[in-house]
Motif scaffolding. Structure first.
Motif, PDB file in Angstrom:
ATOM      1  N   ASP A 116     -48.418   4.548 105.922  1.00 23.03           N
ATOM      2  CA  ASP A 116     -47.834   5.477 106.877  1.00 23.03           C
ATOM      3  C   ASP A 116     -48.343   6.893 106.622  1.00 23.03           C
TER       4      ASP A 116
ATOM      5  N   ARG B  49     -40.784   4.565  96.234  1.00 21.05           N
ATOM      6  CA  ARG B  49     -40.868   5.168  97.564  1.00 21.05           C
ATOM      7  C   ARG B  49     -40.372   6.616  97.491  1.00 21.05           C
TER       8      ARG B  49
ATOM      9  N   GLN C  18     -44.699   8.308 102.254  1.00 25.16           N
ATOM     10  CA  GLN C  18     -43.490   7.853 101.558  1.00 25.16           C
ATOM     11  C   GLN C  18     -43.851   6.739 100.586  1.00 25.16           C
TER      12      GLN C  18
ATOM     13  N   ARG D 170     -40.419  11.775 102.756  1.00 22.92           N
ATOM     14  CA  ARG D 170     -41.503  12.152 103.656  1.00 22.92           C
ATOM     15  C   ARG D 170     -42.138  13.469 103.202  1.00 22.92           C
TER      16      ARG D 170
ATOM     17  N   ASP E 265     -46.730   9.581 106.453  1.00 22.82           N
ATOM     18  CA  ASP E 265     -45.824  10.496 105.755  1.00 22.82           C
ATOM     19  C   ASP E 265     -45.902  10.393 104.230  1.00 22.82           C
TER      20      ASP E 265
HETATM   21 MG    MG Z   1     -41.755   7.005 106.846  1.00 22.14          MG
END
Ligand code: MG
Ligand code: UDP
Length: 322
Positions: free
Chosen positions: A110, A212, A114, A215, A112
């Motif tokens: 992704d 994780r 994360q 963002r 972002d």
């Molecule tokens: Mg995300």
């Protein structure tokens, strides 16, 4: 004969990044991914021709302009611009199909960040040891809100109960070898749920765990409403189990019906029932269960039609000795 054990050469890696309104996150993300490529290249892990493929999913902000200027600054940042917003899964597929003939392994992540990009190092190591699909799995969800965490886990359990098999706590952060990408390209369905399809591809798989993060910038594009419809999409794209549940409910009612019938008949013969009640009760229960079972049976056939129209590949050959 186990020649799969021999190590693969340093792959040309394509990092595929779906982007929807990510103008804030992209510059940070691109910088981090490029320095990661530099590092993997310096360590002899990945080939120097490795690159990043950004997929602009019909963003309404300046995402595409950002991708263009990043490309001007460093040619290893490449991009495709979708004509309109088609959602994360389709954007990801567009990216994977674009890089398919121009890489040895593709890693989807992704925009972002994360998902910890450093885990890619272990993914590529696994690839070099002969693994074709490496799943990134979250080791904890500490940075997700309590609500996101609980609802996500609820969805996993619900999906499993409904007959959809996915890798637990794995989003779409994964490495796929060129071979796995080609097998994926044979799935022609338009209701795309990659997390369900990829475990069906087969080949050698492994798991890499990572933490994780928050963002890097911007906001989540997956509010509860989208997550819910995503989960329902997943189930209805893979399983005809909900229809079987209708049939089973009908069958259960038929069994209960026997008990009801005994009770009704006793009341009838003991003259404690109002006139007409007994016949009404018997037919309501009996017909009700028959109707439910009938719908369930029709559902089974619709389920078969549904699988047929998807026209999924029926097998995949990994190797041939002819
Ligand atoms: Mg995300
Ligand atoms: N995304 C996309 N199209 C969409 C929605 C999201 O390409 O219609 C991308 C988004 O830019 C991000 C990824 O999908 O790279 C995951 O979205 P997000 O981080 O908002 O989801 P979350 O991590 O909150 O579940």
């Amino acid at each position: 004969m186990d020649d799969h054990a021999k190590e693969r050469t340093a792959p040309k890696v394509a990092i595929v990044v779906p982007c929807y309104n990510e103008e804030e996150a992209l510059p940070v993300t691109a910088k981090e991914l490029l320095s990661l490529l530099d590092k993997m290249e310096a360590d002899g892990l990945a080939d120097s021709s490795s690159y990043v493929m950004c997929v602009n999913d019909g963003s309404r902000d300046k995402t595409w302009a950002t991708i263009c200027s990043l490309h001007d600054a460093d040619r290893r940042i490449k991009g495709i611009d979708l004509a309109h917003n088609r959602g994360h899964q389709n954007a990801l597929l567009a990216g994977l199909m674009t890089v398919m003939d121009n890489c040895d392994a593709a890693i989807s992540i992704d925009a972002d960040l994360q998902d910890d990009p450093q885990a890619m190092v272990r993914m590529v190591e696994d690839y070099r040891n002969g693994i074709d699909i490496v799943y990134g799995v979250r080791s904890s969800r500490a940075t997700d809100t309590w609500f996101k965490r609980t609802s996500a886990h609820g969805f996993y359990s619900f999906q499993k109960a409904m007959g959809l098999d996915t890798v637990y706590d794995h989003a779409d952060y994964r490495l796929m070898s060129n071979e796995a990408l080609h097998l994926l390209s044979e799935y022609g369905e338009s209701n795309l749920f990659l997390r369900g399809i990829i475990p069906q591809i087969g080949l050698k798989t492994s798991i890499v765990k990572y933490e994780r993060h928050e963002r890097v910038a911007g906001e989540s594009k997956y509010p509860l409403k989208k997550m819910l419809s995503f989960s329902i999409d997943g189930i209805t794209s893979f399983s005809a189990k909900p229809m079987r549940l209708i049939f089973l409910t009908g069958l259960t009612f038929l069994i209960i019906d026997i008990i009801v019938a005994i009770y009704v008949l006793i009341s009838f013969f003991a003259h404690s029932a109002i006139l007409g009640w007994s016949s009404l009760m018997l037919s309501v229960w009996f017909l009700g269960s028959l109707i439910l079972m009938g719908i369930g049976i029709v559902g089974e056939y619709i389920g078969k039609i549904f699988i047929e129209v998807k026209n999924r590949p029926r097998y995949a050959i990994r190797e041939k000795l002819l």
